[in-house]
Design a protein around this motif. Structure first.
Motif, PDB file in Angstrom:
ATOM      1  N   ARG A  25      47.767  50.635  37.998  1.00  0.00           N
ATOM      2  CA  ARG A  25      48.027  50.135  36.638  1.00  0.00           C
ATOM      3  C   ARG A  25      46.909  50.546  35.695  1.00  0.00           C
ATOM      4  N   GLY A  26      45.693  50.641  36.235  1.00  0.00           N
ATOM      5  CA  GLY A  26      44.543  50.918  35.399  1.00  0.00           C
ATOM      6  C   GLY A  26      44.025  49.635  34.781  1.00  0.00           C
ATOM      7  N   ALA A  27      42.816  49.666  34.315  1.00  0.00           N
ATOM      8  CA  ALA A  27      42.220  48.522  33.641  1.00  0.00           C
ATOM      9  C   ALA A  27      41.176  49.052  32.680  1.00  0.00           C
ATOM     10  N   PRO A  28      41.040  48.455  31.530  1.00  0.00           N
ATOM     11  CA  PRO A  28      40.135  48.998  30.523  1.00  0.00           C
ATOM     12  C   PRO A  28      38.649  48.866  30.859  1.00  0.00           C
ATOM     13  N   TRP A  29      38.288  47.987  31.792  1.00  0.00           N
ATOM     14  CA  TRP A  29      36.864  47.745  32.011  1.00  0.00           C
ATOM     15  C   TRP A  29      36.252  48.586  33.128  1.00  0.00           C
ATOM     16  N   PHE A  30      36.996  49.399  33.807  1.00  0.00           N
ATOM     17  CA  PHE A  30      36.374  50.274  34.808  1.00  0.00           C
ATOM     18  C   PHE A  30      37.004  51.659  34.775  1.00  0.00           C
ATOM     19  N   TYR A  31      36.253  52.622  35.236  1.00  0.00           N
ATOM     20  CA  TYR A  31      36.736  53.995  35.290  1.00  0.00           C
ATOM     21  C   TYR A  31      37.578  54.174  36.539  1.00  0.00           C
ATOM     22  N   ALA A  32      38.392  55.193  36.550  1.00  0.00           N
ATOM     23  CA  ALA A  32      39.372  55.395  37.618  1.00  0.00           C
ATOM     24  C   ALA A  32      38.759  55.454  39.014  1.00  0.00           C
ATOM     25  N   SER A  33      37.580  56.045  39.176  1.00  0.00           N
ATOM     26  CA  SER A  33      37.011  56.183  40.518  1.00  0.00           C
ATOM     27  C   SER A  33      35.921  55.152  40.809  1.00  0.00           C
ATOM     28  N   LEU A  34      35.763  54.177  39.956  1.00  0.00           N
ATOM     29  CA  LEU A  34      34.768  53.129  40.161  1.00  0.00           C
ATOM     30  C   LEU A  34      35.441  51.960  40.862  1.00  0.00           C
ATOM     31  N   LEU A  35      35.070  51.753  42.117  1.00  0.00           N
ATOM     32  CA  LEU A  35      35.686  50.680  42.896  1.00  0.00           C
ATOM     33  C   LEU A  35      35.153  49.322  42.463  1.00  0.00           C
ATOM     34  N   PHE A  36      35.909  48.293  42.738  1.00  0.00           N
ATOM     35  CA  PHE A  36      35.482  46.926  42.461  1.00  0.00           C
ATOM     36  C   PHE A  36      35.681  46.114  43.719  1.00  0.00           C
ATOM     37  N   ASP A  37      35.045  44.955  43.770  1.00  0.00           N
ATOM     38  CA  ASP A  37      35.138  44.099  44.948  1.00  0.00           C
ATOM     39  C   ASP A  37      36.576  43.616  45.099  1.00  0.00           C
ATOM     40  N   PRO A  38      37.154  43.762  46.285  1.00  0.00           N
ATOM     41  CA  PRO A  38      38.537  43.313  46.491  1.00  0.00           C
ATOM     42  C   PRO A  38      38.753  41.823  46.236  1.00  0.00           C
ATOM     43  N   ILE A  39      37.694  41.025  46.236  1.00  0.00           N
ATOM     44  CA  ILE A  39      37.853  39.590  45.962  1.00  0.00           C
ATOM     45  C   ILE A  39      38.421  39.374  44.555  1.00  0.00           C
ATOM     46  N   GLU A  40      38.257  40.363  43.687  1.00  0.00           N
ATOM     47  CA  GLU A  40      38.748  40.232  42.316  1.00  0.00           C
ATOM     48  C   GLU A  40      40.269  40.190  42.216  1.00  0.00           C
ATOM     49  N   VAL A  41      40.981  40.658  43.223  1.00  0.00           N
ATOM     50  CA  VAL A  41      42.444  40.596  43.185  1.00  0.00           C
ATOM     51  C   VAL A  41      42.980  39.377  43.917  1.00  0.00           C
ATOM     52  N   ASP A  42      42.097  38.594  44.519  1.00  0.00           N
ATOM     53  CA  ASP A  42      42.511  37.374  45.219  1.00  0.00           C
ATOM     54  C   ASP A  42      42.834  36.318  44.165  1.00  0.00           C
ATOM     55  N   PRO A  43      44.072  35.825  44.130  1.00  0.00           N
ATOM     56  CA  PRO A  43      44.442  34.839  43.110  1.00  0.00           C
ATOM     57  C   PRO A  43      43.551  33.602  43.101  1.00  0.00           C
ATOM     58  N   GLU A  44      42.947  33.288  44.220  1.00  0.00           N
ATOM     59  CA  GLU A  44      42.065  32.123  44.286  1.00  0.00           C
ATOM     60  C   GLU A  44      40.791  32.323  43.469  1.00  0.00           C
ATOM     61  N   TYR A  45      40.331  33.574  43.346  1.00  0.00           N
ATOM     62  CA  TYR A  45      39.053  33.850  42.689  1.00  0.00           C
ATOM     63  C   TYR A  45      39.162  34.664  41.402  1.00  0.00           C
ATOM     64  N   SER A  46      40.262  35.328  41.182  1.00  0.00           N
ATOM     65  CA  SER A  46      40.345  36.282  40.073  1.00  0.00           C
ATOM     66  C   SER A  46      40.092  35.647  38.704  1.00  0.00           C
ATOM     67  N   ASP A  47      40.620  34.458  38.459  1.00  0.00           N
ATOM     68  CA  ASP A  47      40.400  33.810  37.155  1.00  0.00           C
ATOM     69  C   ASP A  47      38.948  33.414  36.965  1.00  0.00           C
ATOM     70  N   LEU A  48      38.301  32.925  38.030  1.00  0.00           N
ATOM     71  CA  LEU A  48      36.878  32.575  37.942  1.00  0.00           C
ATOM     72  C   LEU A  48      36.027  33.804  37.625  1.00  0.00           C
ATOM     73  N   ILE A  49      36.307  34.884  38.300  1.00  0.00           N
ATOM     74  CA  ILE A  49      35.533  36.108  38.092  1.00  0.00           C
ATOM     75  C   ILE A  49      35.765  36.645  36.687  1.00  0.00           C
ATOM     76  N   GLU A  50      36.983  36.596  36.225  1.00  0.00           N
ATOM     77  CA  GLU A  50      37.273  37.088  34.878  1.00  0.00           C
ATOM     78  C   GLU A  50      36.596  36.218  33.821  1.00  0.00           C
ATOM     79  N   ALA A  51      36.539  34.916  34.042  1.00  0.00           N
ATOM     80  CA  ALA A  51      35.848  34.012  33.101  1.00  0.00           C
ATOM     81  C   ALA A  51      34.354  34.333  33.048  1.00  0.00           C
ATOM     82  N   ILE A  52      33.759  34.570  34.199  1.00  0.00           N
ATOM     83  CA  ILE A  52      32.331  34.919  34.243  1.00  0.00           C
ATOM     84  C   ILE A  52      32.109  36.281  33.585  1.00  0.00           C
TER      85      ILE A  52
END
Length: 142
Positions: free
Chosen positions: A62-89
């Motif tokens: 889908r892409g996301a505006p805050w990271f480049y295509a080849s820049l990986l992010f922590d998989p915990i960010e897609v976990d519904p339990e944590y994603s909103d907390l991480i996005e708020a921070i």
């Protein structure tokens, strides 16, 4: 019998078609979306559950505006339990960065923001979050 294209190519009914959510399929989809190697893609996806693998790959597709295509992010960010907390921070960190509360120099802004996020996620929510730089050490950032 002479070889022709029909008799040397494998037929689909003689093969097991890959499952859309199989590790192999998702590794190749992540590689296509990011350009990172097959081995790197597998190393990121293999420890995740099937559901989280799919969420992770779909996020890159889908892409996301805050990271480049080849820049990986922590998989915990897609976990519904944590994603909103991480996005708020993350939003709070951006606001602090824009207000100059994390330093006013232009160089190193991203590293300061991620460092603050990592510290706050651990302190407030006991979440061990890996920064995009930790997930993608081959990328040179400011």
């Amino acid at each position: 019998m002479a070889l022709s294209q029909e008799n040397w190519q494998p037929r689909q009914d003689n093969m097991t078609a890959p499952n859309e959510s199989s590790l192999a399929t998702l590794v190749m989809r992540l590689r296509a979306a990011t350009g990172i190697s097959v081995l790197e893609s597998k190393a990121v996806l293999e420890p995740l559950s099937e559901q989280h693998r799919l969420l992770y790959v779909e996020r890159f597709e889908r892409g996301a505006p805050w990271f480049y295509a080849s820049l990986l992010f922590d998989p915990i960010e897609v976990d519904p339990e944590y994603s909103d907390l991480i996005e708020a921070i993350r939003l709070e960190a951006r606001n602090k960065l824009d207000a100059g509360e994390l330093g006013d120099a232009q160089r190193g802004r991203t590293a300061r923001m991620w460092g603050w996020m990592k510290q706050e996620l651990k302190a407030r929510h006991n979440i061990t979050w890996r920064t995009p730089w930790e997930m993608s050490p081959w990328i040179a950032l400011d």
